[in-house]
Design an enzyme around this catalytic site. Structure first.
Site, PDB file in Angstrom:
ATOM      1  N   SER A  93      19.121  38.942  53.006  1.00 14.82           N
ATOM      2  CA  SER A  93      19.425  40.365  53.028  1.00 14.82           C
ATOM      3  C   SER A  93      19.252  40.958  54.435  1.00 14.82           C
ATOM      4  O   SER A  93      19.872  40.481  55.386  1.00 14.82           O
ATOM      5  CB  SER A  93      18.554  41.087  51.990  1.00 14.82           C
ATOM      6  OG  SER A  93      19.037  42.385  51.753  1.00 14.82           O
ATOM      7  N   ASP A 194      26.313  40.631  43.295  1.00 15.14           N
ATOM      8  CA  ASP A 194      25.154  41.122  44.047  1.00 15.14           C
ATOM      9  C   ASP A 194      25.157  42.632  43.929  1.00 15.14           C
ATOM     10  O   ASP A 194      26.111  43.291  44.342  1.00 15.14           O
ATOM     11  CB  ASP A 194      25.279  40.666  45.513  1.00 15.14           C
ATOM     12  CG  ASP A 194      24.075  41.031  46.364  1.00 15.14           C
ATOM     13  OD1 ASP A 194      23.437  42.061  46.092  1.00 15.14           O
ATOM     14  OD2 ASP A 194      23.786  40.281  47.311  1.00 15.14           O
ATOM     15  N   HIS A 224      21.213  39.250  43.868  1.00 10.46           N
ATOM     16  CA  HIS A 224      20.894  39.421  45.293  1.00 10.46           C
ATOM     17  C   HIS A 224      19.759  38.516  45.783  1.00 10.46           C
ATOM     18  O   HIS A 224      19.887  37.841  46.798  1.00 10.46           O
ATOM     19  CB  HIS A 224      20.548  40.885  45.580  1.00 10.46           C
ATOM     20  CG  HIS A 224      20.260  41.152  47.022  1.00 10.46           C
ATOM     21  ND1 HIS A 224      21.201  40.939  48.000  1.00 10.46           N
ATOM     22  CD2 HIS A 224      19.128  41.577  47.657  1.00 10.46           C
ATOM     23  CE1 HIS A 224      20.666  41.242  49.186  1.00 10.46           C
ATOM     24  NE2 HIS A 224      19.426  41.618  49.004  1.00 10.46           N
TER      25      HIS A 224
END
Length: 259
Positions: A93, A194, A224
């Protein structure tokens, strides 16, 4: 403030190959801990730092910015470079954006990078409202634990502090401009489903980096936080194979170094 259980940083002294792992915004090392431990078991030297303002309470994140987060991972990178012959950087991320920033600045010192659902932009109306909204509203709802696997949870904040989110948005714009300077071998794994970072972020990164050795893998079973999801083992194994291809001594040194 005491660190949340499970959110502690993790380090392991292994062999000549080092890996720096960068966790995401409002998350903690817990989201990458199984990955870090897997690499450590293979004899690698591993560093998984806790980013400033994370792993305690959201109020602590509110008073930090991207410069603090980047300084922490860069410090860890320098430490690994002093001890290891080859260093790789992995990120999830926002940790993916930190990874790309390190790669663009440090060039050949970073042997290769692995990105999992990397973030490149704050999307939607929220992005445009942030500069003003952060002065009016302190937080919005959290983004932690976007995981398909039942019973798997991420240790992260249930609120997103908007001052920090604004800083993250500025950081993303900065990193986006640096993407053409990224030349390292790149393994990018991302989830079509996601709910935090859309697939367009991965597509944007792939279209702008200058890397010629690029592998893209879809994580069909995960959301995610794929490192804690159904595809975790695949991420771990693919990343180790990536290292093994670029630094062939990886399988030989762990036993000699004592792990």
């Amino acid at each position: 403030m005491p660190v949340l259980p499970g959110a502690e940083p993790y380090r392991h002294e292994g062999g000549e190959i080092g890996v720096l792992l960068c966790h995401g915004f409002t998350g903690s090392p817990q989201s990458l801990r199984p990955w870090a431990e897997y690499l450590a078991e293979q004899g690698l030297t591993v560093s998984l730092p806790l980013l400033p303002g994370h792993g305690t309470r959201w109020e602590d994140l509110q008073i930090t910015g991207w410069q603090d987060w980047y300084a922490e991972v860069e410090r860890e990178l320098h430490g690994l470079l002093e001890r290891c012959a080859e260093v790789f950087v992995f990120g999830l991320s926002m940790g993916g954006a930190l990874t790309l920033a390190l790669a663009s600045k440090h060039g050949d010192a970073v042997r290769g990078i692995v990105l999992v659902n990397p973030a490149n932009k704050v999307h939607g109306l929220a992005a445009h409202a942030l500069p003003v909204a952060r002065h009016l509203v302190r937080t919005t709802k959290g983004i932690a634990s976007d995981i398909a696997l039942e019973g798997s949870d991420e240790v992260g904040y249930d609120r997103v502090p908007l001052h920090a989110a604004h800083s993250m948005r500025q950081f993303f714009a900065r990193v986006d401009g640096e993407l053409p300077q990224v030349t390292q071998p790149l393994l990018l794994l991302h989830s079509p489903q996601d709910h935090v970072v859309p697939p367009v972020d991965s597509a944007r990164i792939l279209s702008r980096v200058s890397s010629t050795d690029v592998t893209e893998i879809l994580l069909e079973q995960s959301y995610h936080v794929a490192t804690l999801d159904h595809d975790a083992d695949r991420i771990f194994e693919e990343s180790l194979a990536f290292i093994g291809r670029l630094a062939p001594s990886v399988g030989k040194e762990g036993t000699a170094s004592g792990g």
